[in-house]
Every structure is written in C-alpha cells, then in structure tokens.
Design a protein around this motif. Sequence first.
Motif, PDB file in Angstrom:
ATOM      1  N   VAL A 139      10.241  53.678 -41.240  1.00 61.09           N
ATOM      2  CA  VAL A 139       9.432  52.537 -40.800  1.00 61.09           C
ATOM      3  C   VAL A 139       9.293  52.542 -39.280  1.00 61.09           C
ATOM      4  O   VAL A 139       9.924  53.336 -38.585  1.00 61.09           O
ATOM      5  N   ASN A 140       8.456  51.665 -38.788  1.00 57.33           N
ATOM      6  CA  ASN A 140       8.206  51.510 -37.345  1.00 57.33           C
ATOM      7  C   ASN A 140       7.649  52.772 -36.698  1.00 57.33           C
ATOM      8  O   ASN A 140       7.992  53.107 -35.572  1.00 57.33           O
ATOM      9  N   GLY A 141       6.799  53.495 -37.413  1.00 60.76           N
ATOM     10  CA  GLY A 141       6.166  54.675 -36.838  1.00 60.76           C
ATOM     11  C   GLY A 141       6.986  55.939 -36.911  1.00 60.76           C
ATOM     12  O   GLY A 141       6.502  57.005 -36.540  1.00 60.76           O
ATOM     13  N   THR A 142       8.221  55.856 -37.388  1.00 54.92           N
ATOM     14  CA  THR A 142       9.051  57.062 -37.460  1.00 54.92           C
ATOM     15  C   THR A 142       8.571  58.020 -38.543  1.00 54.92           C
ATOM     16  O   THR A 142       8.958  59.190 -38.533  1.00 54.92           O
ATOM     17  N   ASP A 143       7.709  57.541 -39.441  1.00 53.01           N
ATOM     18  CA  ASP A 143       7.182  58.421 -40.479  1.00 53.01           C
ATOM     19  C   ASP A 143       6.377  59.575 -39.886  1.00 53.01           C
ATOM     20  O   ASP A 143       6.326  60.658 -40.458  1.00 53.01           O
ATOM     21  N   ASN A 144       5.793  59.371 -38.727  1.00 57.89           N
ATOM     22  CA  ASN A 144       5.011  60.424 -38.077  1.00 57.89           C
ATOM     23  C   ASN A 144       5.881  61.597 -37.636  1.00 57.89           C
ATOM     24  O   ASN A 144       5.380  62.701 -37.427  1.00 57.89           O
ATOM     25  N   LEU A 145       7.161  61.378 -37.488  1.00 54.61           N
ATOM     26  CA  LEU A 145       8.103  62.445 -37.170  1.00 54.61           C
ATOM     27  C   LEU A 145       8.844  62.909 -38.418  1.00 54.61           C
ATOM     28  O   LEU A 145       8.995  64.107 -38.656  1.00 54.61           O
ATOM     29  N   VAL A 146       9.287  61.958 -39.222  1.00 56.73           N
ATOM     30  CA  VAL A 146      10.136  62.268 -40.372  1.00 56.73           C
ATOM     31  C   VAL A 146       9.404  63.108 -41.416  1.00 56.73           C
ATOM     32  O   VAL A 146       9.947  64.107 -41.906  1.00 56.73           O
TER      33      VAL A 146
END
Length: 89
Positions: A69-76
């Motif tokens: 969540v909080n935009g970390t999906d773009n890295l994860v």
Amino acid sequence: MAALVGILKGEHNEYKVFGHTKSRAGSTAFLVTSFVISIIYLIFSHTHIGITTLAIVPLVATISENLAVNGTDNLVIPVVVALILSGSL
C-alpha cells in the motif's frame, strides 16, 4: 488498469487491506491484465516457462498489489515478478 476499473466499477464491492480501500473489480482487472501480460511475455520472450509459472506470476502479483500500500506496489510488484521469473522465489 486496476485503478481505472476500480474507480469506474469498484463501488459496492470494496474491501480494506491495512486500512486502505480496494475493490474486487480492480483486483480482478489487475489479475486478468497480469495474465495477459504474462502470455504476451511468454510468446515474445521465447523462454520456456511452465504453465505453473504462468498461473503463479499473475496470482502472486495480484496478492502483492493488494498487500503493498501507499505506492509501494510500484516497487514490490516488479521485484516479486522478477524473483519468480529468475527462479529465486
């Protein structure tokens, strides 16, 4: 695709993950899009990916998208998919 479908069709099918609202419509769109991308990758990469990997990558990517969540999906998501395809996971 998930965000667009979630915004357009996600009303009344929402759920929360770590306090963040998600929708079944958006998650389904992500899963289907991931599956299509996996098939396109398989066709054009000329690699020998098994049917199990073809099924696992979109599923794990969808789960990762829900948990990050909080935009970390773009890295994860790219990291997880790369680890799966390299055989490290």
